[in-house]
Design a protein around this motif. Sequence first.
Motif, PDB file in Angstrom:
ATOM      1  N   CYS A   1       0.857  -1.196   0.000  1.00 40.81           N
ATOM      2  CA  CYS A   1       0.000   0.000   0.000  1.00 40.81           C
ATOM      3  C   CYS A   1       0.886   1.237   0.000  1.00 40.81           C
ATOM      4  CB  CYS A   1      -0.931  -0.029   1.215  1.00 40.81           C
ATOM      5  SG  CYS A   1      -2.176   1.270   1.227  1.00 40.81           S
ATOM      6  N   GLU A   2       1.089   1.784  -1.187  1.00 47.06           N
ATOM      7  CA  GLU A   2       2.025   2.904  -1.348  1.00 47.06           C
ATOM      8  C   GLU A   2       1.535   4.162  -0.629  1.00 47.06           C
ATOM      9  OE1 GLU A   2       4.025   5.556  -4.970  1.00 47.06           O
ATOM     10  OE2 GLU A   2       2.885   3.734  -5.424  1.00 47.06           O
ATOM     11  N   ASN A   3       0.220   4.337  -0.572  1.00 47.20           N
ATOM     12  CA  ASN A   3      -0.356   5.544   0.024  1.00 47.20           C
ATOM     13  C   ASN A   3      -1.104   5.166   1.302  1.00 47.20           C
ATOM     14  OD1 ASN A   3       0.501   7.116  -2.264  1.00 47.20           O
ATOM     15  ND2 ASN A   3      -1.206   6.230  -3.396  1.00 47.20           N
ATOM     16  N   ALA A   4      -0.387   4.572   2.242  1.00 48.48           N
ATOM     17  CA  ALA A   4      -1.013   4.019   3.444  1.00 48.48           C
ATOM     18  C   ALA A   4      -1.365   5.069   4.486  1.00 48.48           C
ATOM     19  CB  ALA A   4      -0.102   2.963   4.070  1.00 48.48           C
ATOM     20  N   ALA A   5      -0.766   6.226   4.419  1.00 49.78           N
ATOM     21  CA  ALA A   5      -1.141   7.343   5.292  1.00 49.78           C
ATOM     22  C   ALA A   5      -0.860   8.632   4.526  1.00 49.78           C
ATOM     23  CB  ALA A   5      -0.371   7.325   6.607  1.00 49.78           C
ATOM     24  N   LEU A   6      -1.767   9.583   4.663  1.00 51.28           N
ATOM     25  CA  LEU A   6      -1.642  10.846   3.947  1.00 51.28           C
ATOM     26  C   LEU A   6      -1.799  11.999   4.924  1.00 51.28           C
ATOM     27  CD1 LEU A   6      -3.900  10.063   0.834  1.00 51.28           C
ATOM     28  CD2 LEU A   6      -1.403   9.889   0.989  1.00 51.28           C
TER      29      LEU A   6
END
Length: 236
Positions: free
Chosen positions: A155-160
Motif C-alpha cells: 500500500c504505497e499511500n497508506a497514510a496521507l
Amino acid sequence: MRIGILQCGQSPAQLKDSLGDYPDMFVRLLGGRGFDFDIWHVEGMEFPDDITAADGWLLTGSRHGAYEDHAFIPPLEDFIRRTYAGGVPMVGICFGHQIIAQALGGTVVKHSDGWAVGTQDYDFGGQQVQLNAWHQDQVVTLPQGAKVAGRNAFCENAALIYDDRAFTVQAHPEFKDEFVQGLMDTRAKGVVPLELLAQAASRMGQASGSTLLADRIEAFFKQPRALSRPDAQGAA
C-alpha cells in the motif's frame, strides 16, 4: 476538544455486543486525551448541521467502497470538501482515509493485488509501525495537497497528510486482535484467500502501533491552527 465521529459503517452484528461498534473503538483508542465525543451515523444519513458542530472530525471505516453508489456518499463528500475549505481538522481511517481522498480529487479502486488482513508493517517516515489492517480498496491517485506520510510495499499511500487540515490512515489502529479474529470468522469466508487468513492468524499479537497512532492523531487534532482561512467563505 470536541471530536465529531462520522460513523461510515457498522461492526458485524455478531461482534457489537462483545467488542463494540466502530465509534466505541475510537473512544477507547483516544480516551484519556482530553477529547469529548459526539457521534453522527452518516451511513444512516445522519449528518451534522454545520462543519463547526465539532472542533475536529473523525471518519470511521466501512464495509462499503468509496466509489460505490450509496445514498450517504455524495453528502459525505460535500461535507468533507466544506470542512477542508473551512480548515476544521479531519482524521480518516480506512474508508475514512479513502473517502477524504476521493472527495478532494483522488482516486480509490479495488486493488488488483488483493487484500491486506491482520498485522501489517508500515514505514512512517523511517519509523517502522505495526498496525492491523482489513482492506482491499486503496487510494491510488493523490488529491492535490496530499503528501504520503506512511507506506509499505503493498500500500504505497497508506497514510496521507494534508498540511494541518487532514491526516488519514489506511490501517486500523482502533482494531484489536480479537476484532480482527471476529472479522475473519464473520466476513472473510469465501472473500479473503485462506493463505492470507493463515498469515494473519500467525501474526496475532504483533500489532503494537496503536498507541503511537493515537499519539499522532492527538497531536494532529491539537496542533495550533489559524482561526480562519481565505478559502473558508461559505464553508459552513
